[in-house]
Motif scaffolding. Structure first.
Motif, PDB file in Angstrom:
ATOM      1  N   ASP A  77      -9.488   5.960 -34.993  1.00 25.55           N
ATOM      2  CA  ASP A  77     -10.130   4.524 -34.591  1.00 25.55           C
ATOM      3  C   ASP A  77      -9.113   3.741 -34.646  1.00 25.55           C
ATOM      4  O   ASP A  77      -8.932   2.679 -33.531  1.00 25.55           O
ATOM      5  CB  ASP A  77     -11.560   4.151 -35.494  1.00 25.55           C
ATOM      6  N   LYS A  78      -8.207   3.446 -35.644  1.00 23.32           N
ATOM      7  CA  LYS A  78      -7.383   2.497 -35.791  1.00 23.32           C
ATOM      8  C   LYS A  78      -6.198   2.623 -34.739  1.00 23.32           C
ATOM      9  O   LYS A  78      -5.845   1.846 -34.356  1.00 23.32           O
ATOM     10  CB  LYS A  78      -6.731   2.465 -37.380  1.00 23.32           C
ATOM     11  N   ILE A  79      -5.747   3.763 -34.714  1.00 23.16           N
ATOM     12  CA  ILE A  79      -4.599   4.018 -33.869  1.00 23.16           C
ATOM     13  C   ILE A  79      -4.689   4.054 -32.433  1.00 23.16           C
ATOM     14  O   ILE A  79      -4.179   3.219 -31.580  1.00 23.16           O
ATOM     15  CB  ILE A  79      -4.050   5.515 -33.993  1.00 23.16           C
ATOM     16  N   SER A  80      -6.146   4.345 -32.149  1.00 22.09           N
ATOM     17  CA  SER A  80      -6.481   4.156 -30.560  1.00 22.09           C
ATOM     18  C   SER A  80      -6.672   2.872 -30.431  1.00 22.09           C
ATOM     19  O   SER A  80      -6.455   2.599 -29.102  1.00 22.09           O
ATOM     20  CB  SER A  80      -8.050   5.044 -30.315  1.00 22.09           C
ATOM     21  N   LYS A  81      -6.801   1.784 -31.150  1.00 21.92           N
ATOM     22  CA  LYS A  81      -6.817   0.407 -30.625  1.00 21.92           C
ATOM     23  C   LYS A  81      -5.584   0.022 -30.679  1.00 21.92           C
ATOM     24  O   LYS A  81      -5.241  -0.995 -30.164  1.00 21.92           O
ATOM     25  CB  LYS A  81      -7.834  -0.220 -31.592  1.00 21.92           C
ATOM     26  N   ALA A  82      -4.793   0.149 -31.796  1.00 17.46           N
ATOM     27  CA  ALA A  82      -3.392  -0.412 -31.908  1.00 17.46           C
ATOM     28  C   ALA A  82      -2.232   0.198 -30.921  1.00 17.46           C
ATOM     29  O   ALA A  82      -1.318  -0.617 -30.530  1.00 17.46           O
ATOM     30  CB  ALA A  82      -3.014  -0.083 -33.301  1.00 17.46           C
ATOM     31  N   LYS A  83      -2.162   1.706 -30.913  1.00  7.85           N
ATOM     32  CA  LYS A  83      -1.129   2.295 -30.073  1.00  7.85           C
ATOM     33  C   LYS A  83      -1.226   2.153 -28.562  1.00  7.85           C
ATOM     34  O   LYS A  83      -2.368   2.395 -28.159  1.00  7.85           O
ATOM     35  CB  LYS A  83      -0.941   3.662 -30.637  1.00  7.85           C
ATOM     36  N   GLY A  84      -0.202   1.876 -27.906  1.00  3.95           N
ATOM     37  CA  GLY A  84      -0.303   2.214 -26.398  1.00  3.95           C
ATOM     38  C   GLY A  84       0.250   3.315 -25.923  1.00  3.95           C
ATOM     39  O   GLY A  84      -0.059   4.081 -25.093  1.00  3.95           O
ATOM     40  N   PHE A  85       1.256   4.160 -26.821  1.00  6.62           N
ATOM     41  CA  PHE A  85       1.664   5.072 -26.345  1.00  6.62           C
ATOM     42  C   PHE A  85       2.564   5.407 -25.480  1.00  6.62           C
ATOM     43  O   PHE A  85       3.197   6.402 -25.007  1.00  6.62           O
ATOM     44  CB  PHE A  85       0.661   6.526 -26.367  1.00  6.62           C
ATOM     45  N   GLY A  86       2.859   4.386 -24.502  1.00  4.23           N
ATOM     46  CA  GLY A  86       3.850   4.061 -23.606  1.00  4.23           C
ATOM     47  C   GLY A  86       3.480   5.407 -22.608  1.00  4.23           C
ATOM     48  O   GLY A  86       2.524   5.461 -21.882  1.00  4.23           O
ATOM     49  N   LYS A  87       4.479   6.251 -22.270  1.00  2.00           N
ATOM     50  CA  LYS A  87       4.284   7.097 -21.199  1.00  2.00           C
ATOM     51  C   LYS A  87       4.222   8.497 -21.788  1.00  2.00           C
ATOM     52  O   LYS A  87       4.445   9.469 -21.119  1.00  2.00           O
ATOM     53  CB  LYS A  87       5.602   6.966 -20.152  1.00  2.00           C
ATOM     54  N   THR A  88       3.825   8.592 -23.235  1.00  2.00           N
ATOM     55  CA  THR A  88       3.580   9.722 -23.703  1.00  2.00           C
ATOM     56  C   THR A  88       2.558  10.698 -23.053  1.00  2.00           C
ATOM     57  O   THR A  88       1.508   9.835 -22.737  1.00  2.00           O
ATOM     58  CB  THR A  88       3.365   9.702 -25.203  1.00  2.00           C
ATOM     59  N   VAL A  89       2.770  12.027 -22.722  1.00  2.00           N
ATOM     60  CA  VAL A  89       1.509  12.608 -22.175  1.00  2.00           C
ATOM     61  C   VAL A  89       1.188  13.875 -23.255  1.00  2.00           C
ATOM     62  O   VAL A  89       1.722  14.153 -23.984  1.00  2.00           O
ATOM     63  CB  VAL A  89       2.090  13.293 -20.770  1.00  2.00           C
ATOM     64  N   VAL A  90      -0.034  14.417 -22.678  1.00  2.00           N
ATOM     65  CA  VAL A  90      -0.544  15.577 -23.614  1.00  2.00           C
ATOM     66  C   VAL A  90       0.320  16.567 -23.990  1.00  2.00           C
ATOM     67  O   VAL A  90       0.547  17.109 -24.969  1.00  2.00           O
ATOM     68  CB  VAL A  90      -1.593  16.087 -22.827  1.00  2.00           C
ATOM     69  N   LYS A  91       1.245  16.987 -22.811  1.00  2.00           N
ATOM     70  CA  LYS A  91       2.274  18.152 -23.365  1.00  2.00           C
ATOM     71  C   LYS A  91       3.026  17.991 -24.498  1.00  2.00           C
ATOM     72  O   LYS A  91       3.559  18.957 -24.942  1.00  2.00           O
ATOM     73  CB  LYS A  91       2.922  18.773 -21.909  1.00  2.00           C
ATOM     74  N   GLU A  92       3.469  16.695 -24.749  1.00  2.00           N
ATOM     75  CA  GLU A  92       4.245  16.394 -25.750  1.00  2.00           C
ATOM     76  C   GLU A  92       3.762  16.330 -27.106  1.00  2.00           C
ATOM     77  O   GLU A  92       4.478  16.281 -28.204  1.00  2.00           O
ATOM     78  CB  GLU A  92       4.772  14.756 -25.526  1.00  2.00           C
ATOM     79  N   ILE A  93       2.492  16.447 -27.115  1.00  2.00           N
ATOM     80  CA  ILE A  93       1.873  16.518 -28.447  1.00  2.00           C
ATOM     81  C   ILE A  93       0.864  17.722 -28.991  1.00  2.00           C
ATOM     82  O   ILE A  93       0.425  17.881 -30.014  1.00  2.00           O
ATOM     83  CB  ILE A  93       0.939  15.028 -28.791  1.00  2.00           C
ATOM     84  N   MET A  94       0.545  18.364 -27.841  1.00  2.95           N
ATOM     85  CA  MET A  94      -0.402  19.435 -27.951  1.00  2.95           C
ATOM     86  C   MET A  94       0.164  20.550 -28.468  1.00  2.95           C
ATOM     87  O   MET A  94       1.277  20.776 -28.772  1.00  2.95           O
ATOM     88  CB  MET A  94      -0.988  19.963 -26.300  1.00  2.95           C
ATOM     89  N   THR A  95      -0.881  21.533 -29.004  1.00  4.83           N
ATOM     90  CA  THR A  95      -0.584  22.604 -29.706  1.00  4.83           C
ATOM     91  C   THR A  95      -0.799  23.790 -28.613  1.00  4.83           C
ATOM     92  O   THR A  95      -1.633  23.934 -27.979  1.00  4.83           O
ATOM     93  CB  THR A  95      -1.463  22.867 -30.943  1.00  4.83           C
ATOM     94  N   SER A  96       0.493  24.424 -28.604  1.00  7.54           N
ATOM     95  CA  SER A  96       0.363  25.739 -27.629  1.00  7.54           C
ATOM     96  C   SER A  96      -0.317  26.875 -27.975  1.00  7.54           C
ATOM     97  O   SER A  96      -0.817  27.871 -27.424  1.00  7.54           O
ATOM     98  CB  SER A  96       1.838  26.132 -27.128  1.00  7.54           C
TER      99      SER A  96
END
Length: 200
Positions: A90-109
């Protein structure tokens, strides 16, 4: 022999919210919040399953290094989100913009799946062995549903327990207790690690 006549397609939730590898993280956050879910399968343009992404992946993404901190295990999508993670999300979803980061950069394969024709006892065994609470059901590489421990419990509650042709209620409840105990142990370890980091 199969313990149950039921198979995954009889139990699964068919409407599964999926995202794509190129879905922006800020969009992913909105999707998770809107649908009240902890994570989602990731599918390519051809509809084939390529990974999973969860709130844990978002929380552990380090914006400075553009990498995940790698503190979670592979099961974060498959287990229930605890209260502590919810607050962090909840805290991060409000604070971070994440810029151009997309799902494939953080997902678990790494994905844990079953087939639509897998029997309920096989699903229960996978959940028990992997210590997970839900499993993705796929057909020819495409996501067709999700089955949770609650789905199995609901199925068992509608059936008789006297016949040897059925898994006993006690066995399913034991499975749920084992999963909950494993999750508590993992969280305790995370708390200890967090304290150690805080002391450095």
């Amino acid at each position: 022999m199969s313990t149950y006549k039921f198979v995954a397609k009889d139990l699964m939730t068919e409407k599964v919210v999926c995202v794509h590898p190129d879905t922006p993280i800020h969009t992913l956050i909105k999707i998770l919040i809107k649908n009240h879910i902890n994570g989602a399968p990731v599918v390519g343009k051809d509809g084939k399953l390529v990974g999973v992404v969860s709130k844990t992946d978002i929380v552990e993404y380090d914006e400075k290094t553009s990498k995940k901190r790698g503190l979670s295990n592979k099961k974060s999508f498959y287990s229930d989100t605890n209260g502590k993670l919810k607050k962090a999300f909840d805290k991060i979803s409000k604070a971070k913009g994440f810029g151009k980061t997309v799902v494939k950069e953080i997902m678990t394969s790494h994905v844990i799946t079953a087939r639509a024709d897998d029997t309920i006892d096989r699903l229960a065994k996978i959940m028990h062995d992997k210590k997970i609470h839900r499993i993705i059901i796929q057909d020819n590489g495409r996501v067709v549903g999700v089955v949770s421990t609650l789905d199995i419990l609901n199925a068992v509650s509608t059936m008789g327990y006297g016949s040897s042709a059925f898994v006993t209620e006690e066995a399913i409840l034991d499975l749920q207790e084992r999963l909950e105990a494993a999750e508590k142990s993992i969280q305790s370890l995370r708390d200890i690690l967090s304290k150690i980091r805080g002391e450095k």
